[in-house]
Design a protein around this motif. Structure first.
Motif, short mmCIF file in Angstrom:
data_model
loop_
_atom_site.label_atom_id
_atom_site.label_comp_id
_atom_site.label_asym_id
_atom_site.label_seq_id
_atom_site.Cartn_x
_atom_site.Cartn_y
_atom_site.Cartn_z
N LYS A 127 7.35 -3.94 6.17
CA LYS A 127 7.39 -2.49 6.34
C LYS A 127 8.78 -2.04 6.77
O LYS A 127 9.23 -0.95 6.38
N SER B 262 5.97 -5.20 -4.19
CA SER B 262 4.78 -4.76 -4.93
C SER B 262 3.80 -5.90 -5.20
O SER B 262 2.67 -5.66 -5.59
N VAL C 198 3.33 4.53 0.03
CA VAL C 198 2.89 3.16 0.32
C VAL C 198 3.02 2.87 1.81
O VAL C 198 2.12 2.32 2.42
N TYR C 199 4.15 3.24 2.38
CA TYR C 199 4.39 2.97 3.80
C TYR C 199 3.31 3.59 4.67
O TYR C 199 2.75 2.93 5.54
N SER D 78 -2.65 1.87 -6.47
CA SER D 78 -2.40 0.72 -5.62
C SER D 78 -0.93 0.63 -5.23
O SER D 78 -0.05 1.25 -5.84
N ARG D 79 -0.68 -0.15 -4.21
CA ARG D 79 0.69 -0.41 -3.77
C ARG D 79 1.51 -0.99 -4.90
O ARG D 79 2.66 -0.61 -5.12
N LYS E 195 0.36 4.79 3.71
CA LYS E 195 -0.98 4.36 3.31
C LYS E 195 -1.33 3.01 3.93
O LYS E 195 -2.48 2.75 4.26
N GLU E 196 -0.33 2.16 4.12
CA GLU E 196 -0.55 0.81 4.62
C GLU E 196 -0.62 0.72 6.14
O GLU E 196 -0.96 -0.29 6.70
#
Length: 140
Positions: A96, A85, A135-136, A3-4, A138-139
């Motif tokens: 972002k 997070s 994370v960047y 997860s993030r 993936k989101e």
């Protein structure tokens, strides 16, 4: 799937651990047997650099100030990772943008550390940048 929250908190750990090591190293006494290092430190203390405004500063003062600034920068990056997070924060466009600044800062410190210092901070900040990048992307 990671997860993030987990990815950014692990990134925060690497940044904060690097911050701790950097800060500890800044205040660490030079061992007495390191005579050449002690001599260089004495030269740095005696060598003044004219400042555009204010009194001249020694190279030692400038070096110390840069060390404190780097520790603070690493601390801020780590705390920002912890804030981002949080599950209560949705990664919108502005979040972002903050994340990309953290990623760029982490990679920059990694590259500079690898070139001018030693592997551990380069690896740790590089991992933090990589986890932030995951994370960047993936989101998006």
């Amino acid at each position: 799937m990671l997860s993030r929250t987990i990815l950014l908190r692990v990134a925060a750990f690497f940044l904060l651990f690097t911050c701790l090591g950097h800060t500890w190293g800044t205040f660490m006494q030079t061992p007495k047997e390191e005579t050449q290092v002690i001599q260089a430190e004495e030269v740095m203390k005696k060598t003044l650099v004219p400042m555009p405004i204010g009194q001249p500063k020694s190279f030692a003062e400038i070096f110390f100030g840069n060390n404190i600034s780097m520790s603070m920068f690493l601390f801020i990056l780590g705390i920002l990772n912890i804030i981002l997070s949080s599950n209560s924060i949705e990664l919108d466009k502005s979040h972002k943008q903050v994340l990309i600044v953290i990623i760029i800062g982490s990679f920059f410190v990694s590259i500079v550390s690898g070139i001018y210092f030693f592997p551990m901070p380069a690896i740790f900040t590089g991992i933090a940048g990589l986890l932030g990048s995951i994370v960047y992307y993936k989101e998006i």
